[in-house]
Scaffold this active site. Structure first.
Site, PDB file in Angstrom:
ATOM      1  N   GLU A 149      -6.398   4.915  20.148  1.00  0.00           N
ATOM      2  CA  GLU A 149      -7.311   3.784  19.950  1.00  0.00           C
ATOM      3  C   GLU A 149      -7.294   2.886  21.168  1.00  0.00           C
ATOM      4  OE1 GLU A 149      -6.532   1.789  16.225  1.00  0.00           O
ATOM      5  OE2 GLU A 149      -7.593   3.330  15.117  1.00  0.00           O
ATOM      6  N   HIS A 265     -14.006  -7.990  15.414  1.00  0.00           N
ATOM      7  CA  HIS A 265     -14.147  -6.539  15.606  1.00  0.00           C
ATOM      8  C   HIS A 265     -15.523  -6.287  16.194  1.00  0.00           C
ATOM      9  CE1 HIS A 265     -13.991  -2.267  15.132  1.00  0.00           C
ATOM     10  NE2 HIS A 265     -12.726  -2.372  14.769  1.00  0.00           N
ATOM     11  N   ARG A 311     -10.466  -5.064  22.384  1.00  0.00           N
ATOM     12  CA  ARG A 311     -11.511  -5.481  21.442  1.00  0.00           C
ATOM     13  C   ARG A 311     -12.284  -6.715  21.869  1.00  0.00           C
ATOM     14  NH1 ARG A 311      -8.779  -4.471  15.542  1.00  0.00           N
ATOM     15  NH2 ARG A 311      -9.069  -2.242  15.721  1.00  0.00           N
ATOM     16  N   HIS A 374     -12.468 -10.360  12.093  1.00  0.00           N
ATOM     17  CA  HIS A 374     -11.715  -9.209  11.578  1.00  0.00           C
ATOM     18  C   HIS A 374     -10.249  -9.510  11.287  1.00  0.00           C
ATOM     19  CE1 HIS A 374     -10.811  -5.059  10.901  1.00  0.00           C
ATOM     20  NE2 HIS A 374      -9.995  -4.971  11.938  1.00  0.00           N
ATOM     21  N   ARG A 409      -4.460  -8.831  19.028  1.00  0.00           N
ATOM     22  CA  ARG A 409      -3.676  -7.775  18.382  1.00  0.00           C
ATOM     23  C   ARG A 409      -4.050  -6.404  18.934  1.00  0.00           C
ATOM     24  NH1 ARG A 409      -4.963  -4.678  13.076  1.00  0.00           N
ATOM     25  NH2 ARG A 409      -7.047  -5.170  13.812  1.00  0.00           N
TER      26      ARG A 409
HETATM   27  C1  LIG Z   1     -11.966  -3.307   7.082  1.00  0.00           C
HETATM   28  C2  LIG Z   1     -10.596  -3.434   7.665  1.00  0.00           C
HETATM   29  C3  LIG Z   1     -10.036  -2.385   8.380  1.00  0.00           C
HETATM   30  C4  LIG Z   1      -8.762  -2.508   8.930  1.00  0.00           C
HETATM   31  N1  LIG Z   1      -8.208  -1.443   9.578  1.00  0.00           N
HETATM   32  C5  LIG Z   1      -6.929  -1.518  10.007  1.00  0.00           C
HETATM   33  C6  LIG Z   1      -6.278  -0.380  10.577  1.00  0.00           C
HETATM   34  O1  LIG Z   1      -6.858   0.697  10.690  1.00  0.00           O
HETATM   35  N2  LIG Z   1      -4.987  -0.531  10.977  1.00  0.00           N
HETATM   36  C7  LIG Z   1      -4.304  -1.705  10.868  1.00  0.00           C
HETATM   37  O2  LIG Z   1      -3.123  -1.771  11.257  1.00  0.00           O
HETATM   38  N3  LIG Z   1      -4.901  -2.786  10.319  1.00  0.00           N
HETATM   39  C8  LIG Z   1      -6.180  -2.717   9.880  1.00  0.00           C
HETATM   40  N4  LIG Z   1      -6.760  -3.815   9.314  1.00  0.00           N
HETATM   41  C9  LIG Z   1      -5.965  -5.038   9.139  1.00  0.00           C
HETATM   42  C10 LIG Z   1      -4.984  -4.828   8.001  1.00  0.00           C
HETATM   43  O3  LIG Z   1      -5.614  -4.096   6.969  1.00  0.00           O
HETATM   44  C11 LIG Z   1      -4.503  -6.166   7.437  1.00  0.00           C
HETATM   45  O4  LIG Z   1      -4.072  -7.000   8.473  1.00  0.00           O
HETATM   46  C12 LIG Z   1      -3.320  -5.944   6.496  1.00  0.00           C
HETATM   47  O5  LIG Z   1      -3.633  -4.953   5.548  1.00  0.00           O
HETATM   48  C13 LIG Z   1      -2.974  -7.257   5.795  1.00  0.00           C
HETATM   49  O6  LIG Z   1      -2.006  -6.984   4.830  1.00  0.00           O
HETATM   50  P1  LIG Z   1      -1.369  -8.185   4.006  1.00  0.00           P
HETATM   51  O7  LIG Z   1      -0.361  -7.567   3.115  1.00  0.00           O
HETATM   52  O8  LIG Z   1      -0.947  -9.243   4.926  1.00  0.00           O
HETATM   53  O9  LIG Z   1      -2.610  -8.782   3.153  1.00  0.00           O
HETATM   54  P2  LIG Z   1      -3.726  -8.096   2.249  1.00  0.00           P
HETATM   55  O10 LIG Z   1      -3.638  -6.625   2.280  1.00  0.00           O
HETATM   56  O11 LIG Z   1      -5.031  -8.699   2.603  1.00  0.00           O
HETATM   57  O12 LIG Z   1      -3.350  -8.601   0.781  1.00  0.00           O
HETATM   58  C14 LIG Z   1      -3.545  -9.944   0.400  1.00  0.00           C
HETATM   59  C15 LIG Z   1      -3.073 -10.114  -1.034  1.00  0.00           C
HETATM   60  O13 LIG Z   1      -2.928 -11.496  -1.326  1.00  0.00           O
HETATM   61  C16 LIG Z   1      -3.499 -11.790  -2.586  1.00  0.00           C
HETATM   62  N5  LIG Z   1      -3.889 -13.196  -2.581  1.00  0.00           N
HETATM   63  C17 LIG Z   1      -4.542 -13.880  -1.613  1.00  0.00           C
HETATM   64  N6  LIG Z   1      -4.685 -15.170  -1.959  1.00  0.00           N
HETATM   65  C18 LIG Z   1      -4.120 -15.315  -3.184  1.00  0.00           C
HETATM   66  C19 LIG Z   1      -3.969 -16.418  -4.085  1.00  0.00           C
HETATM   67  N7  LIG Z   1      -4.419 -17.646  -3.791  1.00  0.00           N
HETATM   68  N8  LIG Z   1      -3.352 -16.196  -5.266  1.00  0.00           N
HETATM   69  C20 LIG Z   1      -2.885 -14.971  -5.599  1.00  0.00           C
HETATM   70  N9  LIG Z   1      -3.006 -13.891  -4.778  1.00  0.00           N
HETATM   71  C21 LIG Z   1      -3.616 -14.064  -3.585  1.00  0.00           C
HETATM   72  C22 LIG Z   1      -4.664 -10.826  -2.691  1.00  0.00           C
HETATM   73  O14 LIG Z   1      -5.058 -10.708  -4.051  1.00  0.00           O
HETATM   74  C23 LIG Z   1      -4.026  -9.572  -2.094  1.00  0.00           C
HETATM   75  O15 LIG Z   1      -3.256  -8.917  -3.068  1.00  0.00           O
HETATM   76  C24 LIG Z   1      -8.039  -3.716   8.768  1.00  0.00           C
HETATM   77  C25 LIG Z   1      -8.604  -4.774   8.054  1.00  0.00           C
HETATM   78  C26 LIG Z   1      -9.861  -4.644   7.505  1.00  0.00           C
HETATM   79  C27 LIG Z   1     -10.456  -5.783   6.723  1.00  0.00           C
END
Ligand SMILES: Cc1cc2nc3c(=O)[nH]c(=O)nc-3n(C[C@H](O)[C@H](O)[C@H](O)COP(=O)(O)OP(=O)(O)OC[C@H]3O[C@@H](n4cnc5c(N)ncnc54)[C@H](O)[C@@H]3O)c2cc1C
Length: 556
Positions: A149, A265, A311, A374, A409
């Protein structure tokens, strides 16, 4: 009361926890939750069940009762949409030192090198754990396959089911967590705020549909609430990404870091009335090229690495092509029609199917795209163990800022960050278990300024458009001051009472202000933060992190 059983969403019956191996094979929708009624006290509260929250839950399970809260279905998170993959130095041609160097280079001078070292060194072990827990990464024969990538000097991105990497990692983590009896899940439970007593976070405030606040107390709280994409009108992020964790940590008095660094993105599908579906970087890694409105390939004139440039460079190049285009509602195109159709369909099945739903066959049609918000590099300031500046409060994943991404990032480092730092935060919380003496129950709501009955959707749309126009891919003093001014004035119109959507409107507004103020204070361009009035990097004054608290923005 907590029950050690799981309730099937497809039928109201209570069923016993299935056998471990069976659970590993189940689709995610079957892994539902144990809670009939919320307990009043637990040992640990984890807000969020993306990669970071789930990984922390697994580490905490041995130490006490763990309550995992999500505001939507358990399966709704950014993690579920991650397509491209997860970066890790595991291929024969790769080295941990090279992954470290690429991460530092992408961060444009302000990566916390120690945080990045931890990420790349602990990454391989965390991936091996995932494989042991049943994650099915793509392979050729028995060998894992790695893709390349942007800004990676080696092919080092593992993927699963082609372009469903996050979903597969979430499935495996969830299956593992569901086997641990002390881990309880509660869906559709909106966390509105943190409860702080005597300078220590000692629980969370949950809002009911009537806008009443209830307290659940705990020894410690981990915020793993994900990103802030919904602050902008164009975003790849799901609707849950309203930066709740950042906003509530800020209101509770925690330090927030590097909020000016929002990654846009370059390639999100741009069609009227369709979501801004992400077209993964891996498409360009496999040879897709960008063409302007006249169908000329333009990236080679902006950067030596052409479509594989960082990016922010690609996003700004697209923004420039859009600006000079004579189209009415301009787009540029992502073109992969020269690639082998069978390979494209096999490697990107989800992207192929989603575009087809919008009548675009990516093997024959160039895809209209524009940049979209993104990823948030900034967030709740933490040390290398997930500790925030507030006692009892931890953060991990996209809502946290360890400084590992600096100003930009490196693609596919965020899932890895969620794993590595989710596990670290879990371990630290476990070692610091303290008694919470707070009395749970219904809370009195302190009066705040606002507008009873105001429409939160209207309010949110206004903020999102303002942020897209004034604090987006290309910024200036004029636009940012205007954004700060409008946002400050809008505070008096915040919708009341504390229903879920009204709280999200507040969080989006708070986070927008943090981004706009930090971006206004950084008088240079660095990484994802680009200002037309300060187009150069200024290492003398700004090779630093911004820190924002109630007292304003400082650099250190
Ligand atoms: C379309 C897309 C593609 C991506 N592709 C990649 C990739 O290929 N590789 C990579 O490394 N990263 C990628 N990313 C980034 C990566 O997916 C995220 O940075 C990562 O998954 C975030 O994980 P997290 O556990 O921090 O939060 P998330 O996975 O966003 O989880 C957030 C959680 O918090 C909960 N929550 C939020 N607010 C509250 C509240 N007030 N009360 C109760 N619950 C709450 C939600 O319900 C959810 O369960 C991508 C992101 C997107 C959007």
């Amino acid at each position: 009361m907590v029950i050690d059983q799981i309730e099937c969403r497809r039928s109201p019956a209570i069923i016993q926890l299935p056998h471990d191996k069976f659970l590993n094979r189940l689709p995610l929708c079957y892994h539902f939750r144990f809670m009939k009624r919320l307990p009043e006290r637990v040992d640990f509260i984890l807000v969020g069940a993306g990669v970071a929250g789930l990984r922390a839950a697994i580490d905490l399970a041995e130490a006490g009762k763990v309550l995992v809260l999500t505001k939507q279905e358990l399966t709704e998170s950014a993690t579920q949409y991650a397509q491209g993959g997860i970066a890790v130095a595991l291929s024969d041609e790769d080295e941990i030192g090279l992954h470290l160097q690429d991460t530092i280079n992408a961060g444009d001078g302000i990566v916390n090198a120690e945080a990045a070292r931890v990420l790349v060194e602990e990454g391989p072990h965390r991936i091996q754990e995932l494989i042991d827990w049943g994650t099915e990464f793509d392979r050729e024969g028995t060998k894992l396959t790695f893709t390349r990538e942007a800004a990676h000097s080696r092919s080092r991105v593992l993927h699963a089911h082609g372009d469903s990497t996050g979903r597969e990692i979430g499935r495996a983590l969830h299956a593992k967590a569901a086997t641990l009896k002390s881990v309880m899940f509660s869906e559709f439970e909106f966390t509105a705020g943190l409860h702080v007593e005597a300078g220590r976070v000692s629980g969370v405030e949950l809002t009911s549909s009537q806008g009443e606040l209830h307290l659940v107390s705990s020894s410690a709280v981990l915020l793993a609430t994900g990103g802030a994409g919904q602050v902008y009108s164009n975003t790849t992020n799901p609707a849950v990404a309203t930066a709740d964790g950042v906003a509530m940590a800020y209101r509770a008095g925690a330090e927030i870091n590097d909020m000016e660094f929002v990654q846009f993105h370059p390639t999100a599908l741009y069609l009227k009335n369709a979501p801004r579906f992400l077209l993964s970087e891996a498409l360009r890694g496999e040879g897709a090229v960008l063409r302007n409105a006249e169908l000329h390939r333009f990236m080679p004139k902006y950067h030596d690495m052409a479509e594989l440039a960082p990016r922010d460079v690609v996003a700004r190049a697209i923004a420039h092509e859009l600006e000079v285009s004579r189209m009415k509602d301009p787009v540029v195109y992502l073109d992969m029609t020269h690639l082998k159709p069978d390979h494209v369909k096999a490697r990107f099945p989800r992207i192929y199917a989603t575009c087809l739903q919008h009548n675009i066959d990516i093997t024959v049609d160039a895809v209209p795209i524009r940049p979209a918000a993104h990823y948030l590099m900034g967030g709740i300031r933490t040390d290398l163990f997930g500790r925030s500046s507030l006692r009892g409060l931890y953060a991990a994943g996209e809502s946290a800022c360890t400084g590992v991404h600096g100003a930009n990032r490196l693609a596919s480092n965020s899932l890895l960050e969620g794993l590595v730092y989710g596990a670290r935060a879990g371990q630290t919380m476990r070692e610091n278990l303290a008694e919470s003496r707070v009395r749970p129950g219904v809370l009195k709501i302190e009066p705040v300024p606002g507008n009873a009955g105001a429409d939160p959707e209207h309010f949110i749309r206004e903020v999102q458009q303002l942020m897209w126009n004034n604090a987006g891919v290309v910024r200036s003093r004029h636009g940012l001051s205007d954004a700060v001014h409008h946002l400050e004035a809008a505070a008096a119109r915040l919708p009341l009472p504390f229903s879920r959507r009204n709280c999200e409107a507040r969080n989006i507004h708070t986070t927008a202000l943090l981004i706009a103020r930090s971006a206004l204070a950084r008088l240079e361009s660095r990484g994802a933060h680009y200002r037309t009035d300060y187009p150069a990097r200024d290492d003398l004054k700004f090779k630093k992190h911004s820190v924002v608290t109630g007292g304003g923005v400082r650099f250190e």
